[in-house]
Design a protein around this motif. Sequence first.
Motif, PDB file in Angstrom:
ATOM      1  N   ILE A  92      -9.503 -12.646  -4.994  1.00  0.00           N
ATOM      2  CA  ILE A  92     -10.458 -12.073  -5.945  1.00  0.00           C
ATOM      3  C   ILE A  92      -9.769 -11.875  -7.293  1.00  0.00           C
ATOM      4  O   ILE A  92      -8.679 -11.304  -7.377  1.00  0.00           O
ATOM      5  CB  ILE A  92     -11.020 -10.735  -5.443  1.00  0.00           C
ATOM      6  N   ILE A  93     -10.416 -12.361  -8.341  1.00  0.00           N
ATOM      7  CA  ILE A  93      -9.962 -12.151  -9.719  1.00  0.00           C
ATOM      8  C   ILE A  93     -10.991 -11.277 -10.423  1.00  0.00           C
ATOM      9  O   ILE A  93     -12.195 -11.528 -10.329  1.00  0.00           O
ATOM     10  CB  ILE A  93      -9.809 -13.487 -10.472  1.00  0.00           C
ATOM     11  N   LEU A  94     -10.539 -10.258 -11.116  1.00  0.00           N
ATOM     12  CA  LEU A  94     -11.414  -9.373 -11.877  1.00  0.00           C
ATOM     13  C   LEU A  94     -11.429  -9.827 -13.331  1.00  0.00           C
ATOM     14  O   LEU A  94     -10.375 -10.001 -13.952  1.00  0.00           O
ATOM     15  CB  LEU A  94     -10.933  -7.927 -11.780  1.00  0.00           C
ATOM     16  N   PHE A  95     -12.630 -10.032 -13.863  1.00  0.00           N
ATOM     17  CA  PHE A  95     -12.794 -10.514 -15.236  1.00  0.00           C
ATOM     18  C   PHE A  95     -13.657  -9.507 -15.998  1.00  0.00           C
ATOM     19  O   PHE A  95     -14.864  -9.422 -15.778  1.00  0.00           O
ATOM     20  CB  PHE A  95     -13.442 -11.899 -15.219  1.00  0.00           C
ATOM     21  N   GLY A  96     -13.040  -8.739 -16.884  1.00  0.00           N
ATOM     22  CA  GLY A  96     -13.769  -7.736 -17.655  1.00  0.00           C
ATOM     23  C   GLY A  96     -13.842  -8.118 -19.115  1.00  0.00           C
ATOM     24  O   GLY A  96     -12.823  -8.392 -19.760  1.00  0.00           O
ATOM     25  N   TRP A  97     -15.057  -8.165 -19.637  1.00  0.00           N
ATOM     26  CA  TRP A  97     -15.256  -8.497 -21.047  1.00  0.00           C
ATOM     27  C   TRP A  97     -15.513  -7.220 -21.837  1.00  0.00           C
ATOM     28  O   TRP A  97     -16.370  -6.425 -21.486  1.00  0.00           O
ATOM     29  CB  TRP A  97     -16.418  -9.466 -21.213  1.00  0.00           C
ATOM     30  N   SER A  98     -14.750  -7.025 -22.928  1.00  0.00           N
ATOM     31  CA  SER A  98     -14.917  -5.871 -23.803  1.00  0.00           C
ATOM     32  C   SER A  98     -14.792  -4.580 -22.999  1.00  0.00           C
ATOM     33  O   SER A  98     -13.803  -4.379 -22.303  1.00  0.00           O
ATOM     34  CB  SER A  98     -16.272  -5.959 -24.534  1.00  0.00           C
ATOM     35  N   ILE A  99     -15.814  -3.729 -23.040  1.00  0.00           N
ATOM     36  CA  ILE A  99     -15.712  -2.446 -22.346  1.00  0.00           C
ATOM     37  C   ILE A  99     -15.745  -2.614 -20.831  1.00  0.00           C
ATOM     38  O   ILE A  99     -15.395  -1.703 -20.085  1.00  0.00           O
ATOM     39  CB  ILE A  99     -16.841  -1.493 -22.816  1.00  0.00           C
ATOM     40  N   GLY A 100     -16.122  -3.806 -20.369  1.00  0.00           N
ATOM     41  CA  GLY A 100     -16.023  -4.101 -18.943  1.00  0.00           C
ATOM     42  C   GLY A 100     -14.585  -4.101 -18.461  1.00  0.00           C
ATOM     43  O   GLY A 100     -14.326  -4.013 -17.258  1.00  0.00           O
ATOM     44  N   GLY A 101     -13.632  -4.185 -19.407  1.00  0.00           N
ATOM     45  CA  GLY A 101     -12.223  -4.100 -19.048  1.00  0.00           C
ATOM     46  C   GLY A 101     -11.856  -2.757 -18.452  1.00  0.00           C
ATOM     47  O   GLY A 101     -10.896  -2.657 -17.663  1.00  0.00           O
ATOM     48  N   TYR A 102     -12.618  -1.703 -18.802  1.00  0.00           N
ATOM     49  CA  TYR A 102     -12.356  -0.396 -18.192  1.00  0.00           C
ATOM     50  C   TYR A 102     -12.639  -0.437 -16.698  1.00  0.00           C
ATOM     51  O   TYR A 102     -11.816  -0.016 -15.880  1.00  0.00           O
ATOM     52  CB  TYR A 102     -13.214   0.690 -18.851  1.00  0.00           C
ATOM     53  N   SER A 103     -13.808  -0.959 -16.340  1.00  0.00           N
ATOM     54  CA  SER A 103     -14.194  -1.014 -14.929  1.00  0.00           C
ATOM     55  C   SER A 103     -13.232  -1.882 -14.124  1.00  0.00           C
ATOM     56  O   SER A 103     -12.799  -1.499 -13.029  1.00  0.00           O
ATOM     57  CB  SER A 103     -15.623  -1.557 -14.792  1.00  0.00           C
ATOM     58  N   THR A 104     -12.894  -3.058 -14.667  1.00  0.00           N
ATOM     59  CA  THR A 104     -12.018  -3.958 -13.930  1.00  0.00           C
ATOM     60  C   THR A 104     -10.599  -3.406 -13.832  1.00  0.00           C
ATOM     61  O   THR A 104      -9.923  -3.613 -12.822  1.00  0.00           O
ATOM     62  CB  THR A 104     -12.009  -5.348 -14.581  1.00  0.00           C
ATOM     63  N   SER A 105     -10.143  -2.703 -14.869  1.00  0.00           N
ATOM     64  CA  SER A 105      -8.799  -2.101 -14.810  1.00  0.00           C
ATOM     65  C   SER A 105      -8.754  -1.010 -13.751  1.00  0.00           C
ATOM     66  O   SER A 105      -7.772  -0.888 -13.002  1.00  0.00           O
ATOM     67  CB  SER A 105      -8.412  -1.529 -16.179  1.00  0.00           C
ATOM     68  N   TRP A 106      -9.816  -0.218 -13.682  1.00  0.00           N
ATOM     69  CA  TRP A 106      -9.876   0.810 -12.644  1.00  0.00           C
ATOM     70  C   TRP A 106      -9.892   0.170 -11.259  1.00  0.00           C
ATOM     71  O   TRP A 106      -9.182   0.618 -10.348  1.00  0.00           O
ATOM     72  CB  TRP A 106     -11.126   1.666 -12.834  1.00  0.00           C
ATOM     73  N   ALA A 107     -10.685  -0.884 -11.099  1.00  0.00           N
ATOM     74  CA  ALA A 107     -10.762  -1.550  -9.799  1.00  0.00           C
ATOM     75  C   ALA A 107      -9.424  -2.178  -9.423  1.00  0.00           C
ATOM     76  O   ALA A 107      -9.031  -2.180  -8.249  1.00  0.00           O
ATOM     77  CB  ALA A 107     -11.860  -2.621  -9.820  1.00  0.00           C
ATOM     78  N   ALA A 108      -8.709  -2.716 -10.418  1.00  0.00           N
ATOM     79  CA  ALA A 108      -7.403  -3.309 -10.136  1.00  0.00           C
ATOM     80  C   ALA A 108      -6.418  -2.259  -9.638  1.00  0.00           C
ATOM     81  O   ALA A 108      -5.572  -2.545  -8.785  1.00  0.00           O
ATOM     82  CB  ALA A 108      -6.859  -3.985 -11.394  1.00  0.00           C
ATOM     83  N   ALA A 109      -6.535  -1.035 -10.148  1.00  0.00           N
ATOM     84  CA  ALA A 109      -5.663   0.049  -9.677  1.00  0.00           C
ATOM     85  C   ALA A 109      -6.021   0.459  -8.256  1.00  0.00           C
ATOM     86  O   ALA A 109      -5.148   0.847  -7.473  1.00  0.00           O
ATOM     87  CB  ALA A 109      -5.768   1.244 -10.613  1.00  0.00           C
ATOM     88  N   GLN A 110      -7.305   0.364  -7.909  1.00  0.00           N
ATOM     89  CA  GLN A 110      -7.743   0.744  -6.563  1.00  0.00           C
ATOM     90  C   GLN A 110      -7.490  -0.361  -5.544  1.00  0.00           C
ATOM     91  O   GLN A 110      -7.311  -0.086  -4.354  1.00  0.00           O
ATOM     92  CB  GLN A 110      -9.240   1.086  -6.569  1.00  0.00           C
ATOM     93  N   TYR A 111      -7.506  -1.600  -5.981  1.00  0.00           N
ATOM     94  CA  TYR A 111      -7.316  -2.748  -5.088  1.00  0.00           C
ATOM     95  C   TYR A 111      -6.112  -3.557  -5.596  1.00  0.00           C
ATOM     96  O   TYR A 111      -6.285  -4.622  -6.212  1.00  0.00           O
ATOM     97  CB  TYR A 111      -8.576  -3.609  -5.050  1.00  0.00           C
TER      98      TYR A 111
END
Length: 402
Positions: free
Chosen positions: A311-330
């Motif tokens: 799984i790769i997380l791709f966050g655009w603009s403020i979506g980077g907050y959500s993906t960064s949080w998810a990367a810390a959890q997973y």
Amino acid sequence: MGGMKKVIHCIFGPSLYRVYSDQSDGIYKPGHLEKWGDQIINSLVVMWNVGIYTSPFLATVLWRRGYFVIDGVTTIAKFLTGIGLVIAVSYYLRGVGRASNPVYTTFFNTFLAAKKNLTRDNKRALMMYDFEYSAWPVEFKCEKKGESRPWHPPTRRSALAYVMGLPCHVASYIVAHTFGLKLVYPGSISMLQYAMSKFLVEGRMKLVKEHSGERFKLQTLDGNEIDSMFIDKRNRHENGNILVVCAEGNAGFYEIGVMVTPIEANYSVLGYNHPGFGGSTGTPYPDQEQNAIDAVMQFAIQRLNFLPENIILFGWSIGGYSTSWAAAQYPKIRGLEAALHISHSLLMSSDRMKPRESNLSTNRGNNLLVKLLRYRFPEIVENEQFTLLHEYLSLDTQKQGE
């Protein structure tokens, strides 16, 4: 189903937007009665939303004109009663129009069958229609947190500093919970969503018809419902066994957002809308954003059967907050890509950032990075590490790799 009972069911049935058929352009064509009823209802909804955003001004005008006394309240009550009658008649016209439309009645029967028992065949039949998402059945419920890890920046503020800053905290809370959130996440503004509804429907149709997209409704731990779209390219392309989870920007929707990039690269893709965006319910506060992407990740792992390593997380603009949080959890995920649209920022700050200078130690972006790291990891980035980090950032890319 009896005639009147059928009309009543159709009155409260979901609105139908598209029919995915090769024999037509897919646009649902309502009859005259349904069209008139919908136009009146939609106009009143727009007026209601405008009234909410202009309520302080309207309240002031009504107060100055004496509408908050007994006679004025009576006048307002009569006006609202008239509006209520118009709404009732409009809903009835819509119900009669839908009940007499064979396309809508076929859809409604399909919808009722899927709502009663969402089998694979019923889901496939339901996917032939694009309709009001609030009526879509929930297909995945997040029962508990995923790989829970604390993710709170440490603070060194004293009790006195906290008390001194309390007025600012109160003011910021009021701003954030009134107009501030709408400025940060304009995609949650209902007026904007209404204006973009045509483009969102067309975007979904393209994902479904051209890329065999499958729509899902996910329920988060806090009860929000998340609108998501899955493009499955497993066993069809070299990159298909890797899933890219896309989190859009503050005014982005998966229907017309960054999903197109990994799709064109032949990855499997799972896109979703932030809470309060498109078909998703809720409000895009940080805790709801975290619960939303946590539900998406659990859905990808448990239901779609992707390993975190794929799984790769791709966050655009403020979506980077959500993906960064998810990367810390997973932490076992394959990778994280947080993309920021900064072309205008670079143009405005080129005299300060100096990206082409040979001596990168003068690049003020390095100072910003160091401050971020020292705040986020105060126990790691201390004076000795700060010196090493500064020396590392002063090197060019080739020497950093060595």
